[in-house]
Design an enzyme around this catalytic site. Structure first.
Site, PDB file in Angstrom:
ATOM      1  N   ASP A 115      -4.906  -3.192   1.284  1.00  0.00           N
ATOM      2  CA  ASP A 115      -5.508  -1.873   0.874  1.00  0.00           C
ATOM      3  C   ASP A 115      -5.799  -1.212   1.988  1.00  0.00           C
ATOM      4  O   ASP A 115      -7.026  -1.280   2.593  1.00  0.00           O
ATOM      5  CB  ASP A 115      -6.359  -1.986  -0.232  1.00  0.00           C
ATOM      6  CG  ASP A 115      -5.758  -2.592  -1.498  1.00  0.00           C
ATOM      7  OD1 ASP A 115      -4.924  -1.725  -1.858  1.00  0.00           O
ATOM      8  OD2 ASP A 115      -6.338  -3.608  -1.909  1.00  0.00           O
ATOM      9  N   ASP A 121      -1.654  -2.862 -10.287  1.00  0.00           N
ATOM     10  CA  ASP A 121      -2.633  -3.159  -9.093  1.00  0.00           C
ATOM     11  C   ASP A 121      -4.168  -2.533  -9.849  1.00  0.00           C
ATOM     12  O   ASP A 121      -4.204  -1.255 -10.106  1.00  0.00           O
ATOM     13  CB  ASP A 121      -2.365  -2.339  -8.004  1.00  0.00           C
ATOM     14  CG  ASP A 121      -3.323  -2.473  -6.821  1.00  0.00           C
ATOM     15  OD1 ASP A 121      -4.163  -3.446  -7.165  1.00  0.00           O
ATOM     16  OD2 ASP A 121      -3.246  -1.858  -6.012  1.00  0.00           O
ATOM     17  N   GLY A 122      -5.007  -3.479 -10.038  1.00  0.00           N
ATOM     18  CA  GLY A 122      -6.310  -3.198 -10.265  1.00  0.00           C
ATOM     19  C   GLY A 122      -6.720  -3.752 -11.645  1.00  0.00           C
ATOM     20  O   GLY A 122      -6.060  -3.640 -12.681  1.00  0.00           O
ATOM     21  N   HIS A 169      -1.195  -8.297  -0.257  1.00  0.00           N
ATOM     22  CA  HIS A 169      -1.381  -6.748  -0.494  1.00  0.00           C
ATOM     23  C   HIS A 169      -2.420  -6.217   0.139  1.00  0.00           C
ATOM     24  O   HIS A 169      -3.566  -6.890   0.143  1.00  0.00           O
ATOM     25  CB  HIS A 169      -1.465  -6.759  -2.101  1.00  0.00           C
ATOM     26  CG  HIS A 169      -1.829  -5.188  -2.612  1.00  0.00           C
ATOM     27  ND1 HIS A 169      -0.844  -4.604  -3.169  1.00  0.00           N
ATOM     28  CD2 HIS A 169      -3.080  -4.300  -2.461  1.00  0.00           C
ATOM     29  CE1 HIS A 169      -1.274  -3.261  -3.406  1.00  0.00           C
ATOM     30  NE2 HIS A 169      -2.666  -3.311  -3.116  1.00  0.00           N
ATOM     31  N   GLY A 220      -9.603   3.020  -4.774  1.00  0.00           N
ATOM     32  CA  GLY A 220     -10.674   3.115  -4.083  1.00  0.00           C
ATOM     33  C   GLY A 220     -11.493   1.801  -3.882  1.00  0.00           C
ATOM     34  O   GLY A 220     -12.285   1.713  -3.008  1.00  0.00           O
ATOM     35  N   GLY A 236     -12.463  -4.872  -7.812  1.00  0.00           N
ATOM     36  CA  GLY A 236     -13.384  -5.533  -9.003  1.00  0.00           C
ATOM     37  C   GLY A 236     -13.885  -4.447 -10.124  1.00  0.00           C
ATOM     38  O   GLY A 236     -14.601  -4.582 -10.694  1.00  0.00           O
TER      39      GLY A 236
HETATM   40  C1  DX5 Z   1      -7.751  -0.597  -5.561  1.00  0.00           C
HETATM   41  C2  DX5 Z   1      -6.907  -1.548  -4.598  1.00  0.00           C
HETATM   42  C3  DX5 Z   1      -6.698  -2.699  -5.288  1.00  0.00           C
HETATM   43  C4  DX5 Z   1      -7.928  -3.627  -5.406  1.00  0.00           C
HETATM   44  C5  DX5 Z   1      -7.588  -4.693  -6.479  1.00  0.00           C
HETATM   45  O1  DX5 Z   1      -8.009   0.474  -4.843  1.00  0.00           O
HETATM   46  O2  DX5 Z   1      -5.690  -0.930  -4.617  1.00  0.00           O
HETATM   47  O3  DX5 Z   1      -5.398  -3.358  -4.656  1.00  0.00           O
HETATM   48  O4  DX5 Z   1      -7.920  -4.627  -4.168  1.00  0.00           O
HETATM   49  O5  DX5 Z   1      -8.752  -5.543  -6.599  1.00  0.00           O
HETATM   50  P1  DX5 Z   1      -9.076  -5.826  -8.227  1.00  0.00           P
HETATM   51  O6  DX5 Z   1      -7.981  -6.760  -8.476  1.00  0.00           O
HETATM   52  O7  DX5 Z   1     -10.473  -6.771  -8.042  1.00  0.00           O
HETATM   53  O8  DX5 Z   1      -9.063  -4.871  -8.989  1.00  0.00           O
HETATM   54 ZN    ZN Z   2      -3.981  -1.892  -3.690  1.00  0.00          ZN
END
Ligand code: DX5
Ligand code: ZN
Length: 228
Positions: A42, A182-183, A40, A149, A152
């Protein structure tokens, strides 16, 4: 290649956002060896979201290094302008935010016409009604469980209600779209997400901030499978 994403049961898609970009190809290789079903990526433009991450150059480098499918999560304004480029670079799935689309029908049709899978993403504050009219036109819905955005952040349970409702809608309508989240995914939150219906589960820090990627992915997927 996308068939890997059709594997039965929930799968974890590691997000590269917090990985070691100084050794990108090595990170891709480590994640693949660790059993990642897909990666994935970003893409953030510093406008749709505050952070600016990377774009086509890095996606191309990951595509060259990776054998598994790649999902490009576009957190940008006017994503329509760059759909063709990302598909040409080898993105298997393009996730576009409903909040950023002028014409969802056209954007989803463009992605599908280019031969990639089209997923619609929605932020925690965005009501499900915004994506409902387009469910028949997309291959998946990416429910954000953090404000897009940053990696973590803490999991927002508002995503659970959306996933459960989407699963209901899919059953009622005989839909085929996949449910993604996601997140904030961790060993504590992946169970509830899978129980609510999530199938494609993005995990950033839970994987790349661990010492042992294979163990992190295996543990997450085992918890998800038990809960699903
Ligand atoms: C946030 C992203 C996510 C992020 C997830 O804007 O879309 O894909 O990388 O990271 P974690 O799993 O650490 O929340
Ligand atoms: Zn993402």
């Amino acid at each position: 290649m996308s068939a890997l994403l059709d594997r039965h049961g929930p799968v974890v898609l590691p997000a590269l956002l917090l990985c070691d970009f100084g050794h990108l190809a090595r990170e891709v290789e480590r994640l693949e060896k660790a059993g990642a079903a897909a990666l994935h990526l970003d893409v953030m433009d510093g406008r749709f979201v505050p952070q600016l991450t990377y774009g086509q150059v890095v996606v191309e480098a990951v595509r060259r290094a990776a054998r598994v499918p790649i999902e490009v999560h576009l957190m940008v304004e006017e994503p329509e302008r760059m759909l063709a480029e990302y598909v040409a670079l080898g993105a298997d799935v393009i996730s576009v935010h409903i909040e950023a689309l002028a014409d969802p029908r056209e954007a989803l049709g463009t992605i599908a016409g280019l031969g990639a899978r089209a997923h619609l993403a929605l932020s925690p504050d965005t009501p499900l009604e915004m994506v409902e009219p387009w469910l028949g036109l997309c291959d998946g819905v990416l429910v954000m469980s953090v404000e897009p955005g940053f990696g973590g952040q803490r999991f927002n349970p508002v995503a659970l209600d959306k996933l459960a409702r989407l699963a209901e809608l899919r059953a009622e309508r005989g839909g085929t779209f996949r449910l993604a989240v996601d997140g904030g995914i961790s060993n504590d939150t992946i169970g509830p997400a899978a129980a609510a219906g999530a199938e494609l589960i993005v995990a950033g820090s839970a994987v790349v901030r661990s010492d042992d990627y294979a163990r992190a992915i295996a543990e997450l997927e085992a918890i998800a499978r038990r809960a699903a």
